[in-house]
Structures are given as C-alpha cells and as structure tokens.
Scaffold this motif. Sequence first.
Motif, short mmCIF file in Angstrom:
data_model
loop_
_atom_site.label_atom_id
_atom_site.label_comp_id
_atom_site.label_asym_id
_atom_site.label_seq_id
_atom_site.Cartn_x
_atom_site.Cartn_y
_atom_site.Cartn_z
N ARG A 58 0.83 -1.21 0.00
CA ARG A 58 0.00 0.00 0.00
C ARG A 58 0.86 1.26 0.00
N LYS A 61 -11.41 3.84 0.94
CA LYS A 61 -10.63 3.89 -0.30
C LYS A 61 -10.84 2.61 -1.11
N ARG A 62 -10.86 1.47 -0.42
CA ARG A 62 -11.07 0.17 -1.09
C ARG A 62 -12.41 0.13 -1.80
N ARG A 63 -13.46 0.59 -1.11
CA ARG A 63 -14.81 0.54 -1.69
C ARG A 63 -14.91 1.47 -2.90
N ALA A 64 -14.28 2.65 -2.80
CA ALA A 64 -14.33 3.60 -3.93
C ALA A 64 -13.60 3.02 -5.15
N GLU A 65 -12.44 2.42 -4.89
CA GLU A 65 -11.66 1.83 -5.99
C GLU A 65 -12.40 0.63 -6.59
N ASN A 66 -13.05 -0.15 -5.73
CA ASN A 66 -13.80 -1.31 -6.22
C ASN A 66 -14.96 -0.87 -7.11
N TRP A 108 -15.16 1.86 -8.89
CA TRP A 108 -14.60 2.33 -10.16
C TRP A 108 -14.14 1.14 -11.02
N ASN A 109 -13.44 0.17 -10.36
CA ASN A 109 -12.93 -1.00 -11.09
C ASN A 109 -14.07 -1.85 -11.64
N HIS A 137 -15.42 -0.12 -14.64
CA HIS A 137 -14.46 -0.31 -15.73
C HIS A 137 -14.62 -1.70 -16.35
N LYS A 195 -9.72 -5.04 -14.13
CA LYS A 195 -9.30 -4.48 -12.84
C LYS A 195 -9.62 -5.43 -11.67
N GLN A 231 -10.84 -5.74 -4.71
CA GLN A 231 -10.21 -6.07 -3.43
C GLN A 231 -11.24 -6.54 -2.40
#
Length: 532
Positions: A289, A333-338, A340-341, A344, A357, A360
């Motif tokens: 990280r 942060k994990r939930r936001a990235e997930n 978006w991914n 995508h 993508k 997590q």
Amino acid sequence: SSAKHQTSKQPIPLYIPIVGGLVITVAGGIKYLHDLFGGTEGLLRSVSFYSIALPKYAEYRYHQYLESPQHIWDKVDQETSLTALDKMLELKGFYIKTGQICASNIGNAFPKIWIETLSVLQDQVPAKDMQVVREIIESEYGRPLEKVFASFEDTPIGAASIGQVHRATLMDGTRVVVKVMYPEVEQLFRGDVRTIRLFAQIAQPVHVPAIEEIEKQFMNEFDYKKEAQQLKEVRANLIKAGLEGEGKLCRVPKPYMELATKRVLVMEELKGDKLQVELKKDLERNAKRMGKTLQELVTDIETKEAEAKAKGEHFQGPSATEYERLIGMANSKRRAENAWNLLHNVAIGWIPGMEYKEIQSRGELPINHAKLIDDLVYIHGHEVCVNGKFNGDAHPGNILLLGVPEGKPQLGLIDYGQVPVLSKKTRIIFCKLIVALAEDNRAEIVRLMKEAGYKSKYMAEENIYKYAKVGYDEDNDALTGGDHIQIFMEKLQSKDPIETLPRSLLMVSRCSTMLRGLGHAVHQSRSIAHAW
C-alpha cells in the motif's frame, strides 16, 4: 612351605583398592547420570547439549567482559543462533520447546537475530512419517485408522516438540484436527529438562525455580486425555464469560472427549493460520500500500526504533482506536476503488486486450495489532484472575488468527497442555498485587510479595519491588536502567540472593512475560497490571 606361607602374607598393592574404588565410583557416577538423564540416549543428548552450551556460554561471558561493540555481538548472535537451531532440530524434545520460548521473546530478553532464526520452531518442526502416526493411532484405539476416521490427511498441518497435528474427517462427516503424541517423548523430555536445570544451576541460578515449575507443568503435557479435559473446562469458562464464540473475542476448539486417549486428541478445526504468519502477510500488504518492499518497510521501522531509543523513548505503534480510524479510511478507499474498477470491468474490461481491474476483498484491509494484543491480554487476565485456570504456554505458535479473508480477524487459542490452577486464596493475593502494581503502591507490593512467599537473604524492599514489576507487570529501560533483562536479574540477585520465589505464581509470571514479549514484537508494549 615356609616360602608359601610368606607369599600368602604379602600385603595387597596399594593401587588395587584405589583403582577398585575409582572403578566403583565411576561406575556409580555413570549409573547415576544414566538414570538422571533418562537412560543412555538421554545421557548422550546431555553430552551433545553441553558440547555446544558450555563453550558458547563462555564466549558470551567473554564478550560481556570485554564490552564488545554491537557488530561483534551481532556476529556472535548470528553464528550461535544458527548452531543452536541445528542442535535443537537434531535433539528435538524439550530443546524445541526452549527454542519456542526464545522465539516468543519471553521477557523481551532475546536479540532480534535469535528471534528471527528460531521463529521456524513455532510451527515448522520436522514431522514424523505417516506410518508412525498410523501405528500410534491404531495402538491407542485398538482398531484400524479407517474405522475411526472417514478420511485422514497424511501431511500434517503442524509439528511441535511432543507431537504433530493432522486434518481428518469423522465418520459423520465432521471436519476435525487430530493431535498425535510422539513415542518415547516423555522419557526424553524429563532428561532434557534435567539437563537444562543443571546448566542453569551452574550458569544462571536465578532461573532455577522457574525451570523447576516449568518442568512440573510440562509433565502434564504427556496425557492428551487430561489436556482434553483442561481444554473443555477453559473453553466453558470463556463461553460463560461471553469471550468465546462466533463474533466474540476468541475461539477455542471443542475437544471430542469420547475420542481422547493418552496419546491422541481430536478437536474441532479452527480455520485460520498461525498469528505470526498472518502478521507477516499484513506487513507485506502494508508495504504494498505504501509502495515499498517488505524489507524497505522493516528497515523504516527499525530506523524509527533506533531514533526513539537514542532519545530515551520507546517506539510504540498506533492505539486500537487509531488503528480503527486507519482501517476505516483504508476501507473507504477500497470501496471507492472497487466501484470504479467494477464500472471499468463492466464497460470495457471484457473487451479482448483491455485490462481487467482487480476487486479487493475485506481481507486486504490492515489488521488492528493493538486490539489483538488488548484482546489476548484481557482473555488471559480473565483466565488467571477470575477462573484461576489459564494457558501457561501462550506463545505465538499456540495462537491462530481466524476470519482474515472476511476482514473480521478473531483470535483462535489452541494447545491447553499446560493449565496451572490457582487456589482462591492465591488469586485474591495476586489480584491485590495487580492493583498495587497498577497504582505503584510500593509498600503494598512488598507486603503482598512477602505474603505470596517471596524470601531473600536481606529482604531488600527495592529488589522485591523490582522483581514484582518485571515478573508480573512490565519490562522497560526505565525499570532495568537500560540493562539487558538477564544482566538486570543477575544484578538483583547479586545484591540480595533469592531464597524462595512465590511458586504458585511462577506460571503466571511466565504467562505475563509471554504476552508482553508478543506485544513488544508488534510494537504494542503493555503494562499487564493496568490491563488486568
């Protein structure tokens, strides 16, 4: 006839009774040592141990006398720890247990090099062949293994000093783990403990009372039927206190009493890995990280430790509350990235040549080290102070971490072979001592130590106070004056030699120092008195 008479009257040569007496003495001495160390094999094991221990002990004392610089000590530690590891793996038995104590950093007493070298002994001891395991099980149950278990995995999931553990399935389909005791281990253990006790009497007499009490407790480990009963009782106590179960502070495996024998113990399977394994994985995830390698992160931590020590401070990790805040931020942060991914992947990730993508799981979140230590200390405090039945061998190899993939870490506590029992009277004295230590009430600490059975040559109150602090509460540079714990103890002993320690509390002290050692290892040092 006169000549014959004179010949018969000649005196027996002086060397004959001397040699005869010497032969009898040596033979008697060999017989004594033979019996003391558990037969011929035990005697040979003792010789093997002393061939390493005595010269290395002399070498360490020599460098202590010279006040050798740190780089010399590091070299000696590296060479000696590797030699010791090889010898422990060769001899096994109690020597493995001793290595586990070192790897647990009991009393913050061992250099990092030793801890790292011997950490493999926590659960990576060479296992016995499956044929040996089969013979033990069939001998204990009096029937083929296949008549007891529907399935039995040949490869053990762990091996330790007196036995190893396999996964299996009962006839009704229940998944269990099976703990099998090695043959002849009890006799070897007895000889090994005597060897180390004799070495301590020569080299470190201050530790003899503790070794004698540990020997007494270790002898309880050679009956798995008794261990099953102890496991059942401790588990019931923790369930009653609301500390054990799904969603609680810990899980303790249920023993199957009808399948318990002297050399076989069958328990509920707890799904998780060893604590030190999960903590290493957590460190690797943290490094990732931060965009660093594991070694870079470890180096950063060591640098911070050194800087704090240079300032006369102690490097401490985040509190449980601070960890929760960090974990909350990481989860957001994990939930936001997930999100978006996922968008995508749905939009263009399925197109050949496009990147798919990663999503997590909660298992990628940091582990709250502070809460783990707080929970461990609290659970064992309840066992000691409330129930008077506790795990006297709470080293990291006996602690699992469950629920990590789901992001819900929970302690799994195993191996209740050593369960000391405190009387109500002893518990009351100890609880008063804990309160006095938490309040730093020196007069009361001294009084209670005397009541518990502490005796020394001069009964110096400052020494009594320090023994109580380091034995049951905490160990730090402020208490030891910056001395290594062994040097600190030797100085106390030289000022006022101990005659009797509170025997009933020796295993409590061992439990306390084990918990503190684990806390030090993850930068979560604790005052046991304040926690309990």
